[in-house]
Structure formats: C-alpha cells, structure tokens
Design an enzyme around this catalytic site. Structure first.
Site, mmCIF file in Angstrom:
data_model
loop_
_atom_site.group_PDB
_atom_site.id
_atom_site.type_symbol
_atom_site.label_atom_id
_atom_site.label_comp_id
_atom_site.label_asym_id
_atom_site.label_seq_id
_atom_site.Cartn_x
_atom_site.Cartn_y
_atom_site.Cartn_z
ATOM 1 N N ARG A 63 36.643 35.232 30.753
ATOM 2 C CA ARG A 63 37.018 35.591 32.131
ATOM 3 C C ARG A 63 38.428 35.073 32.340
ATOM 4 N NH1 ARG A 63 33.771 34.943 37.763
ATOM 5 N NH2 ARG A 63 32.879 36.829 36.849
ATOM 6 N N HIS A 112 35.873 44.655 35.848
ATOM 7 C CA HIS A 112 34.684 43.773 35.708
ATOM 8 C C HIS A 112 33.525 44.623 35.153
ATOM 9 C CE1 HIS A 112 32.102 40.478 36.136
ATOM 10 N NE2 HIS A 112 32.014 40.357 37.448
HETATM 11 N N1 CP Z 1 29.674 38.787 40.319
HETATM 12 C C1 CP Z 1 30.197 37.777 39.566
HETATM 13 O O1 CP Z 1 30.897 38.026 38.572
HETATM 14 O O2 CP Z 1 29.833 36.533 39.963
HETATM 15 P P1 CP Z 1 30.499 35.177 39.459
HETATM 16 O O3 CP Z 1 31.950 35.202 39.909
HETATM 17 O O4 CP Z 1 29.711 34.102 40.125
HETATM 18 O O5 CP Z 1 30.409 35.128 37.957
#
Ligand code: CP
Length: 308
Positions: free
Chosen positions: A107, A134
């Site tokens: 990420r 995403h």
């Molecule tokens: N929706 C999502 O990616 O949640 P986080 O940011 O908590 O990983």
C-alpha cells in the site's frame, strides 16, 4: 506467477475465475472457526511481505488472516521503518525482498512505486491501494454484489461523491465485468478521463450526472466513499465538504434508486458526512459483508498470483 496490479490490467476471464474461487472458498469455510486453516494450503511454507506506507485496518488484517488461513506466514512492514523510506531505491528493495519472501503486497502513495516494485520483483506483487487505484477493494465489492443480487453484468452502479482511487477501480471493473457506471459529483472531482475512456472502450456505459437524484434513477447499487482521502491535504477539507454535500447518500437518495438497490462503502466511513448512519445501518447496506469479502477475494487473488 502473476502480479495483481490493477483490474484493467487483468484478463476478464481471470477476474471471473478469482471471484468464483472466492465464492467457493468462502462457502467451504462456512461454520469453521475464523482462524482454522483451509483444507488446501496453497501458501504452506510461504512468506508474504505486507508493506504499508499508509494506515490500514481492513487491508492489513484481511491479508494477514488470509495468508495464515492458507498456511502461510506474514511480515507486516512499515514503509517508514524500511530503508525504502530512507533513500534505498524501489528496484533494489524489490530485488532484495524477492530473495526472502514469496509474495509482496504493498500500500503506497505513488503508483510508480507499485509498478517499479513489480518490474524488479521476482515474486508476485499485489496492489493494496495507491493514490490512483484500489483493485482489491473492488474485487470484494463485485463478490459482495453478486452474493446478494446475482451477476453484476448489465447492472447500473452509481458512484456518489469524489472520483477518487476507489472510484477509478470501479470504472476499471465496469469495463471488465460489463456493468454501467454513473458518476455523480462536482466537476472538480470527476474521475480521470483515462479511466472513463478505458471503461467506455471496453463497452461499458459511463455517465456523468451532476444531479444526484437524477443519477440514481434505476440504480442497482449506490457507492460512497470518504470526501477526504488519505492522499488529500487536510487543508482542502472544508472546500471539499462544501462541494460534496449535495452528494451525501441519505434515505431520500436511496429512495430515488431501485427499491432493491444496495449501498456500499469501502470504509472507513465518516458518518453523517458522505453517508448517514440511517443508510449505513439500514436494510440496503452491505458494508460489513464488503469488509468481510476483502478476506475471501484477496485469498483468491493470492492463489491466482501463484498460478492457482
Ligand atoms: N477499505 C480499506 O482499504 O480499508 P483500510 O484502509 O482500513 O485498509
């Protein structure tokens, strides 16, 4: 070996196979304790690096649990604590990690960090969110829609709010899974033209409608997300809220869609901002199924990355 970098970079037949695999694996686990291992252990004796340069709850926990359920082990790494955050190149980092681990989930902020990691890595790399996309979230969303309402192909999805990175992956999915997407939000926050073009080229009907109530007419699914993303500056908060207030998903907006329309939000949500609690906790909301399905969808993604 496959990298899972973006939905539009993955063949539609592979995407369908991943969703079907996720449905099957989820079904097979019904009634089993959450921490129990799958009968099949495709990650047995494998190590997966989970790199986070931004905060996370769902991505971090669902990947960690998913790897363990498939027999593997994880190491969760913070970008700022690695040499990556202190000047070591992405290429060198990728080559070094490839000598230790069997898969990398990252990420990060800039998409080029992800693509360069994949270019120089000898092991599969998975996009756990960048400023632009995403994809793991939208795989979970497609799975969730289909569990509740059957095939998403031909359905009308409405994205209300900011045309952000999650919206971008929804546009990619529209083209690859064959559904239509209407964006309703202020012109300043439209999704990137490139992403709209990709969806249209793939045969999906993409509509921009400034009036939220007109946008949701005939909608099968309404999706909202936070008005200020992790990569947006906090100083823009007031301006963004003023622009986005007409696009709040509330009971009146849900009532203007199809009676059986679903509501989704990738979470975390800001209650009473982009969506009211009445909608989030109401009968059309499937937000916690979405969150759970991150686990099942990503397990199928990891299997596919290893050639399964
Ligand atoms: N929706 C999502 O990616 O949640 P986080 O940011 O908590 O990983």
């Amino acid at each position: 070996m496959n990298h899972f970098l973006d939905i539009h970079k993955t063949d539609p037949s592979d995407l369908r196979a991943i969703i079907d695999q996720a449905k099957t694996t989820k079904q097979a686990r019904l009634g089993h304790p959450k921490a129990a291992l799958d009968d099949e252990l495709p990650l047995k004796d494998r190590m997966v690096a989970l790199i986070f340069e931004k905060p996370s709850t769902r991505t971090r926990v669902s990947f960690d649990v998913g790897v363990r359920q498939m027999g593997g082990q994880t190491m969760v790494l913070s970008g700022k604590d690695m040499q990556l955050g202190h000047g070591e190149t992405i290429a060198d980092t990728a080559r070094v990690l490839s000598r230790y681990v069997d898969m990398i989930m990252i990420r990060t902020f800039d998409e080029t960090v992800l693509t360069e990691m994949a270019e120089y890595s000898d092991v599969p790399v998975i996009n756990g969110l960048t400023d632009r996309t995403h994809p793991c979230q939208i795989m979970a969303d497609v799975l969730t829609y289909e569990e509740h309402r059957g095939p998403i192909k031909g359905k009308k999805v409405v994205w209300a709010g900011d045309g952000n990175n999650v919206c971008a992956s929804f546009l990619h999915a529209a083209g690859q899974f064959g559904f239509d997407l209407t964006f309703t939000g202020p012109a300043q926050l439209d999704p990137e033209e490139e992403f709209i073009g990709l969806a249209r080229k793939a045969g999906s009907k993409v509509t921009i409608e400034r009036d939220a109530f007109k946008a949701v007419e005939g909608a099968d699914l309404i999706v909202a997300d936070t008005w200020v993303s992790m990569h947006d500056s906090q100083s823009s908060k007031e301006r963004r809220h003023n622009m986005l207030r007409p696009y709040q998903v509330n009971d009146d907006l849900m009532a203007a869609a199809k009676p059986d329309a679903l509501f989704m939000h990738c979470l975390p949500a800001h209650r009473e901002e982009e969506v009211t609690s009445a909608v989030m906790d109401g009968p059309q909301s499937v937000i916690f199924d979405e969150a759970e399905n991150r686990l099942h969808a990503q397990k199928a993604v990891m299997r596919w990355c290893l050639g399964g």
